[in-house]
Design a protein around this motif. Structure first.
Motif, mmCIF file in Angstrom:
data_model
loop_
_atom_site.group_PDB
_atom_site.id
_atom_site.type_symbol
_atom_site.label_atom_id
_atom_site.label_comp_id
_atom_site.label_asym_id
_atom_site.label_seq_id
_atom_site.Cartn_x
_atom_site.Cartn_y
_atom_site.Cartn_z
ATOM 1 N N GLN A 33 12.223 3.994 -3.514
ATOM 2 C CA GLN A 33 11.076 4.665 -2.908
ATOM 3 C C GLN A 33 9.517 5.137 -3.453
ATOM 4 N N SER A 34 9.900 5.113 -5.231
ATOM 5 C CA SER A 34 8.948 5.514 -5.902
ATOM 6 C C SER A 34 8.114 4.298 -6.059
ATOM 7 N N THR A 35 8.123 2.921 -5.875
ATOM 8 C CA THR A 35 7.694 2.188 -5.298
ATOM 9 C C THR A 35 5.959 1.970 -5.143
ATOM 10 N N GLY A 36 6.906 2.182 -3.295
ATOM 11 C CA GLY A 36 5.878 2.212 -2.584
ATOM 12 C C GLY A 36 5.345 3.524 -2.582
ATOM 13 N N THR A 37 5.702 4.782 -2.825
ATOM 14 C CA THR A 37 5.100 6.005 -2.799
ATOM 15 C C THR A 37 3.888 5.313 -3.980
ATOM 16 N N TRP A 38 3.829 5.083 -5.280
ATOM 17 C CA TRP A 38 3.007 5.120 -6.066
ATOM 18 C C TRP A 38 2.185 3.951 -5.864
ATOM 19 N N ILE A 39 2.676 3.063 -4.677
ATOM 20 C CA ILE A 39 1.273 1.687 -4.517
ATOM 21 C C ILE A 39 0.723 2.204 -3.188
ATOM 22 N N ALA A 40 1.302 3.463 -2.645
ATOM 23 C CA ALA A 40 0.465 3.828 -1.232
ATOM 24 C C ALA A 40 -0.715 5.214 -2.220
ATOM 25 N N PHE A 41 0.187 5.535 -2.934
ATOM 26 C CA PHE A 41 -0.992 6.601 -4.006
ATOM 27 C C PHE A 41 -2.017 5.915 -4.761
ATOM 28 N N THR A 42 -2.039 5.000 -4.853
ATOM 29 C CA THR A 42 -3.693 4.117 -5.665
ATOM 30 C C THR A 42 -4.096 3.958 -4.321
ATOM 31 N N ALA A 43 -3.500 3.433 -3.718
ATOM 32 C CA ALA A 43 -4.684 3.362 -2.510
ATOM 33 C C ALA A 43 -5.873 4.105 -2.154
ATOM 34 N N ILE A 44 -5.143 5.491 -2.172
ATOM 35 C CA ILE A 44 -5.419 6.727 -1.526
ATOM 36 C C ILE A 44 -6.969 6.837 -3.111
ATOM 37 N N PHE B 167 -3.832 5.549 6.606
ATOM 38 C CA PHE B 167 -2.831 5.339 7.338
ATOM 39 C C PHE B 167 -1.880 4.253 6.536
ATOM 40 N N PHE B 168 -2.573 2.931 5.249
ATOM 41 C CA PHE B 168 -1.546 2.543 4.591
ATOM 42 C C PHE B 168 -0.919 3.811 3.723
ATOM 43 N N TYR B 169 -1.444 5.704 3.744
ATOM 44 C CA TYR B 169 -0.976 6.126 2.716
ATOM 45 C C TYR B 169 0.777 6.523 3.573
ATOM 46 N N ASP C 197 3.932 6.344 3.469
ATOM 47 C CA ASP C 197 5.133 7.815 2.653
ATOM 48 C C ASP C 197 5.804 8.024 3.396
ATOM 49 N N ALA C 198 5.698 7.572 4.931
ATOM 50 C CA ALA C 198 6.891 7.953 5.360
ATOM 51 C C ALA C 198 8.134 6.450 5.575
ATOM 52 N N LEU C 199 7.584 5.835 5.048
ATOM 53 C CA LEU C 199 8.905 4.841 5.071
ATOM 54 C C LEU C 199 9.674 5.319 3.441
ATOM 55 N N ASP C 200 9.203 5.437 2.274
ATOM 56 C CA ASP C 200 9.667 5.415 1.220
ATOM 57 C C ASP C 200 11.808 6.136 1.452
ATOM 58 N N GLY D 144 20.956 7.385 -14.984
ATOM 59 C CA GLY D 144 20.887 6.283 -15.309
ATOM 60 C C GLY D 144 20.611 4.947 -14.115
ATOM 61 N N ILE D 145 19.364 5.253 -13.655
ATOM 62 C CA ILE D 145 18.392 4.250 -12.605
ATOM 63 C C ILE D 145 16.923 4.201 -13.687
ATOM 64 N N LYS D 146 16.879 3.196 -12.692
ATOM 65 C CA LYS D 146 15.379 3.036 -12.832
ATOM 66 C C LYS D 146 14.410 3.307 -12.422
ATOM 67 N N ALA D 147 12.533 3.502 -12.433
ATOM 68 C CA ALA D 147 11.641 4.382 -11.700
ATOM 69 C C ALA D 147 11.661 3.584 -10.404
ATOM 70 N N PHE D 148 11.034 2.650 -10.828
ATOM 71 C CA PHE D 148 10.531 1.887 -9.742
ATOM 72 C C PHE D 148 11.145 0.137 -9.005
ATOM 73 N N SER D 149 12.619 0.038 -9.294
ATOM 74 C CA SER D 149 13.008 -0.867 -9.486
ATOM 75 C C SER D 149 15.029 -1.209 -8.721
ATOM 76 N N ILE D 150 15.375 -1.584 -8.515
ATOM 77 C CA ILE D 150 16.597 -1.727 -8.477
ATOM 78 C C ILE D 150 17.779 -2.491 -9.456
ATOM 79 N N PRO D 151 18.547 -2.003 -9.986
ATOM 80 C CA PRO D 151 19.156 -3.411 -10.842
ATOM 81 C C PRO D 151 19.571 -4.134 -10.212
#
Length: 333
Positions: A4-15, A46-48, A52-55, A317-324
């Motif tokens: 979910q953090s990947t989507g949030t970050w991509i949305a933030f870069t748009a803003i 709109f993109f953000y 943000d709603a889908l993350d 024990g997780i990754k911030a932007f990807s799922i193992p």
């Protein structure tokens, strides 16, 4: 598969892209933007809003919900607040002055009080008119410049003895909404404090607003004494205040999701009263101090975010932007 953090970050870069382009084309929030930029700003909102709603749905779908995802979401929302406010101010041609600063400040205070409420009550109380409706409203304001002309919001309307531009009138409903949200948050915390048997605990609820009050009072006093900072450096001033608030929100959200007490002392706020004092003594250039303080506020928040991401990913024990891959395999099975 992304988290979910990947989507949030991509949305933030748009803003962020929308903000920087607007800052280049409208340095004083009075210049007309190119038509394509009004459309781009609306699309970025709109993109953000969509990502943000889908993350959260992505996190639940993949079984990767975590405190880090919630912290990352609210952390980006805190930064987006000031960026989106300035982009909207450029569309309305509000200008670089006290009105734009007041609009940004009330949005930041409202966002802080909402997180302060959640810190104690554990529930994010949203009304029928909330962030989603505000973002749709922001998109409509941008697109109105394409349909009605770039100077549409400069037209004036007189109601009784008051004459203001359309752009200034538009700020009234958003301001009233923020005030109602703030009153609701304060009421919720008062209700919480009265339900506690420990009176010291109930009193401490309001101690957590001291940093917020400090930022509000000192930053307002500073720009009141040196109004040219708003006229000539509105972006730097608002971004500086915005990231000071983002630091507060980030630490409050971290304390809540980790079930820790929240610090009342924030060292990056020490410079604020010094900056105010300097406005009277003129030890150093206020402009240099403003931009230096803005850089400190931004970098301290970035450092805070990187440290939290590193510590939480290692602990959970997780990754911030990807799922193992093994997690994806388990999901498919």
């Amino acid at each position: 598969v992304s988290t979910q953090s990947t989507g949030t970050w991509i949305a933030f870069t748009a803003i962020l892209t929308s903000f920087f382009l607007t800052m280049v084309y409208s340095p004083t929030l009075t210049e007309s933007l190119p038509p394509w930029l009004y459309f781009l700003n609306a699309f970025c909102i709109f993109f953000y809003q969509t990502l943000d709603a889908l993350d959260g749905k992505q996190a639940r779908r993949t079984g990767t919900s975590s405190p880090l995802g919630e912290l990352f979401d609210h952390g980006c929302d805190a930064m987006t607040t000031v960026f989106a406010a300035l982009v909207t101010g450029a569309a309305l041609k509000i200008g670089s002055g006290p009105l734009m600063y007041a609009n940004v400040l009330i949005l930041l205070v409202t966002f802080f009080l909402t997180q302060w409420d959640v810190y104690f009550n554990g529930i994010l109380d949203l009304w029928y008119i909330n962030v989603t409706e505000a973002q749709i409203f922001g998109m409509c304001l941008q697109l109105a410049n394409l349909f009605f002309g770039v100077d549409f919001w400069l037209n004036t309307l007189t109601v009784g003895p008051v004459t203001m531009s359309y752009g200034q009138w538009v700020l009234i409903p958003s301001t009233l909404t923020c005030i109602m949200f703030s009153i609701s948050s304060i009421y919720n915390v008062i209700t919480y404090s009265r339900s506690q048997t420990d009176k010291n605990l109930s009193k401490n609820c309001f101690l957590y607003t001291v940093p917020c009050l400090a930022i509000t009072i000192f930053s307002t006093w500073w720009c009141y004494h040196s109004p040219y900072l708003l006229r000539e450096h509105i972006y730097a001033y608002c971004v500086c205040v915005g990231f000071l608030y983002s630091n507060l929100v980030g630490k409050y959200v971290t304390a809540r999701v980790c079930k820790l007490p929240c610090d009342l002392i924030h060292y990056n706020l020490i410079i604020l009263p010094i900056a105010l004092l300097n406005s009277y003594t003129q030890w150093v250039s206020e402009v240099y101090l403003l931009y230096g303080y803005c850089a400190i506020a931004v970098l301290s928040y970035v450092d805070f975010g990187l440290c939290i991401i590193d510590q939480m990913t290692n602990y959970l024990g997780i990754k911030a932007f990807s799922i193992p891959y093994n997690k994806i395999t388990t999901m498919n099975e």
